[in-house]
Enzyme design. Structure first.
Site, PDB file in Angstrom:
ATOM      1  N   ASN A 149      30.917  35.782  41.799  1.00  0.00           N
ATOM      2  CA  ASN A 149      32.253  35.177  41.692  1.00  0.00           C
ATOM      3  C   ASN A 149      33.101  35.337  42.955  1.00  0.00           C
ATOM      4  O   ASN A 149      34.319  35.400  42.886  1.00  0.00           O
ATOM      5  CB  ASN A 149      32.968  35.712  40.446  1.00  0.00           C
ATOM      6  CG  ASN A 149      33.129  37.218  40.470  1.00  0.00           C
ATOM      7  OD1 ASN A 149      32.723  37.862  41.414  1.00  0.00           O
ATOM      8  ND2 ASN A 149      33.734  37.765  39.427  1.00  0.00           N
TER       9      ASN A 149
ATOM     10  N   GLU B 165      39.594  52.363  46.509  1.00  0.00           N
ATOM     11  CA  GLU B 165      38.642  51.384  47.057  1.00  0.00           C
ATOM     12  C   GLU B 165      38.855  51.178  48.561  1.00  0.00           C
ATOM     13  O   GLU B 165      37.880  51.031  49.318  1.00  0.00           O
ATOM     14  CB  GLU B 165      38.758  50.070  46.288  1.00  0.00           C
ATOM     15  CG  GLU B 165      38.272  50.227  44.840  1.00  0.00           C
ATOM     16  CD  GLU B 165      38.574  49.033  43.956  1.00  0.00           C
ATOM     17  OE1 GLU B 165      38.169  49.074  42.769  1.00  0.00           O
ATOM     18  OE2 GLU B 165      39.206  48.062  44.418  1.00  0.00           O
TER      19      GLU B 165
ATOM     20  N   HIS C 108      36.180  40.198  45.151  1.00  0.00           N
ATOM     21  CA  HIS C 108      36.647  41.336  44.355  1.00  0.00           C
ATOM     22  C   HIS C 108      38.143  41.479  44.558  1.00  0.00           C
ATOM     23  O   HIS C 108      38.653  41.197  45.638  1.00  0.00           O
ATOM     24  CB  HIS C 108      35.956  42.622  44.829  1.00  0.00           C
ATOM     25  CG  HIS C 108      36.560  43.876  44.263  1.00  0.00           C
ATOM     26  ND1 HIS C 108      36.234  44.329  43.006  1.00  0.00           N
ATOM     27  CD2 HIS C 108      37.492  44.742  44.755  1.00  0.00           C
ATOM     28  CE1 HIS C 108      36.931  45.442  42.759  1.00  0.00           C
ATOM     29  NE2 HIS C 108      37.704  45.702  43.808  1.00  0.00           N
TER      30      HIS C 108
ATOM     31  N   LYS D 169      32.304  38.494  48.571  1.00  0.00           N
ATOM     32  CA  LYS D 169      31.001  38.944  48.066  1.00  0.00           C
ATOM     33  C   LYS D 169      29.829  38.205  48.740  1.00  0.00           C
ATOM     34  O   LYS D 169      30.026  37.160  49.372  1.00  0.00           O
ATOM     35  CB  LYS D 169      30.988  38.778  46.543  1.00  0.00           C
ATOM     36  CG  LYS D 169      32.023  39.681  45.833  1.00  0.00           C
ATOM     37  CD  LYS D 169      31.912  39.574  44.311  1.00  0.00           C
ATOM     38  CE  LYS D 169      32.854  40.537  43.616  1.00  0.00           C
ATOM     39  NZ  LYS D 169      32.672  40.503  42.130  1.00  0.00           N
TER      40      LYS D 169
ATOM     41  N   TYR E 281      30.943  50.687  42.014  1.00  0.00           N
ATOM     42  CA  TYR E 281      31.097  50.117  40.669  1.00  0.00           C
ATOM     43  C   TYR E 281      30.750  51.118  39.565  1.00  0.00           C
ATOM     44  O   TYR E 281      30.436  50.720  38.444  1.00  0.00           O
ATOM     45  CB  TYR E 281      30.242  48.853  40.539  1.00  0.00           C
ATOM     46  CG  TYR E 281      30.837  47.648  41.226  1.00  0.00           C
ATOM     47  CD1 TYR E 281      31.967  47.012  40.712  1.00  0.00           C
ATOM     48  CD2 TYR E 281      30.287  47.133  42.390  1.00  0.00           C
ATOM     49  CE1 TYR E 281      32.525  45.902  41.334  1.00  0.00           C
ATOM     50  CE2 TYR E 281      30.839  46.021  43.027  1.00  0.00           C
ATOM     51  CZ  TYR E 281      31.954  45.411  42.482  1.00  0.00           C
ATOM     52  OH  TYR E 281      32.507  44.304  43.092  1.00  0.00           O
TER      53      TYR E 281
HETATM   54  N1  UDP Z   1      30.436  40.948  36.066  1.00  0.00           N
HETATM   55  C1  UDP Z   1      29.272  40.378  35.594  1.00  0.00           C
HETATM   56  N2  UDP Z   1      29.214  40.038  34.259  1.00  0.00           N
HETATM   57  C2  UDP Z   1      30.254  40.272  33.397  1.00  0.00           C
HETATM   58  C3  UDP Z   1      31.422  40.848  33.892  1.00  0.00           C
HETATM   59  C4  UDP Z   1      31.486  41.177  35.244  1.00  0.00           C
HETATM   60  O1  UDP Z   1      28.310  40.173  36.342  1.00  0.00           O
HETATM   61  O2  UDP Z   1      30.126  39.946  32.199  1.00  0.00           O
HETATM   62  C5  UDP Z   1      30.528  41.304  37.506  1.00  0.00           C
HETATM   63  C6  UDP Z   1      31.395  40.332  38.309  1.00  0.00           C
HETATM   64  O3  UDP Z   1      30.853  40.216  39.627  1.00  0.00           O
HETATM   65  C7  UDP Z   1      32.730  41.060  38.314  1.00  0.00           C
HETATM   66  C8  UDP Z   1      32.274  42.517  38.442  1.00  0.00           C
HETATM   67  O4  UDP Z   1      31.122  42.590  37.634  1.00  0.00           O
HETATM   68  O5  UDP Z   1      33.576  40.627  39.380  1.00  0.00           O
HETATM   69  C9  UDP Z   1      33.269  43.551  37.984  1.00  0.00           C
HETATM   70  O6  UDP Z   1      33.682  43.224  36.661  1.00  0.00           O
HETATM   71  P1  UDP Z   1      35.204  43.305  36.224  1.00  0.00           P
HETATM   72  O7  UDP Z   1      35.247  43.230  34.729  1.00  0.00           O
HETATM   73  O8  UDP Z   1      35.859  44.475  36.880  1.00  0.00           O
HETATM   74  O9  UDP Z   1      35.808  41.923  36.787  1.00  0.00           O
HETATM   75  P2  UDP Z   1      36.832  41.651  37.980  1.00  0.00           P
HETATM   76  O10 UDP Z   1      37.812  42.797  38.015  1.00  0.00           O
HETATM   77  O11 UDP Z   1      35.997  41.545  39.241  1.00  0.00           O
HETATM   78  O12 UDP Z   1      37.495  40.349  37.642  1.00  0.00           O
HETATM   79 MG    MG Z   2      37.471  44.807  38.121  1.00  0.00          MG
END
Ligand code: UDP
Ligand code: MG
Length: 140
Positions: free
Chosen positions: A114, A128, A117, A11, A51
């Site tokens: 974070n 994806e 992805h 990212k 997203y």
């Molecule tokens: N995210 C965020 N706040 C939250 C949850 C997710 O900003 O409370 C962002 C974070 O960058 C995350 C992405 O949205 O990686 C997609 O969320 P997901 O729940 O799919 O998490 P992941 O699969 O990436 O662990």
């Molecule tokens: Mg996810």
């Protein structure tokens, strides 16, 4: 083959911080073979589409702004049990909850920023991967 590929992005904040090389090393050390890789930047429109599943979530706009804010690396990875094993390698969404030694524990700045992805299912890994790569850009 279903089950042996996943899709990842390094990212924007991790690329900007100069951590892409270390993250790619950790991915290879974790037993994954890179079968496609590119440096690219998402427009807000493309980030929004990627997203789309999160469009009703409160963090959606912030996520779209962040993911289109700078260059990313997109990659397709191959390994037995790729989706689950890659989720284990990267750790929990929130680095505060991520296990010691995971990529997010090591490199993520926050739950939003974070570092990486990882696809959450074989079906989404395919969707994806196809979002970012044409068939002739994926080897093997
Ligand atoms: N995210 C965020 N706040 C939250 C949850 C997710 O900003 O409370 C962002 C974070 O960058 C995350 C992405 O949205 O990686 C997609 O969320 P997901 O729940 O799919 O998490 P992941 O699969 O990436 O662990
Ligand atoms: Mg996810």
């Amino acid at each position: 083959m279903a089950g042996n590929r996943t899709f990842t992005m390094i990212k924007p904040e991790a690329v900007a911080a100069g951590n892409a090389g270390k993250i790619i090393d950790a991915i290879i050390e974790g037993g994954f073979k890179i079968v496609a890789l590119k440096l690219t930047q998402l427009t807000p429109e493309r980030a929004g589409k990627f997203y789309e599943v999160h469009k009703e979530r409160p963090f959606y706009q912030e996520l779209v702004d962040y993911m289109s804010s700078g260059p990313i690396y997109a990659a397709v990875l191959e390994k037995d049990n790729a989706v689950a094993d890659f989720r284990a390698l990267i750790g929990a969404t929130d680095p505060a909850e991520a296990a010691e030694g995971t990529i997010r524990k090591r490199f993520a700045k926050s739950k939003a920023e974070n570092a990486v992805h990882g696809s959450d299912s074989d079906e989404n890994a395919t969707i994806e991967s196809n979002f970012h790569f044409s068939a002739d850009e994926i080897v093997g």
